[in-house]
Motif scaffolding. Sequence first.
Motif: not given
Length: 84
Positions: A2-8
């Motif tokens: 799963t790719q984690t995004k900055f805002h997450g």
Amino acid sequence: MTQTKFHGLRGFFITTMLRRGMSAIDVMEIVSHQDIKTTMFYVGLAGSELEGTTETLADIGRSHVPEVANLDEERKKREEKKGS
């Protein structure tokens, strides 16, 4: 994976600080929110709006009453500190 995004990650950081007892005003300053309403959104997510509130009831009736800081006054104090 799963790719984690900055805002997450940023949201996780904010809610973690709140869950550990940091004040919303301090969090707001650290993450550079311009409006306390933005930070308060994360307070709801963190569930920290209720955490520890019953402990403050023990202070009712004691001789000291905590002062409530005005947000503008708090910002002025912080700016003065930064300028020193």
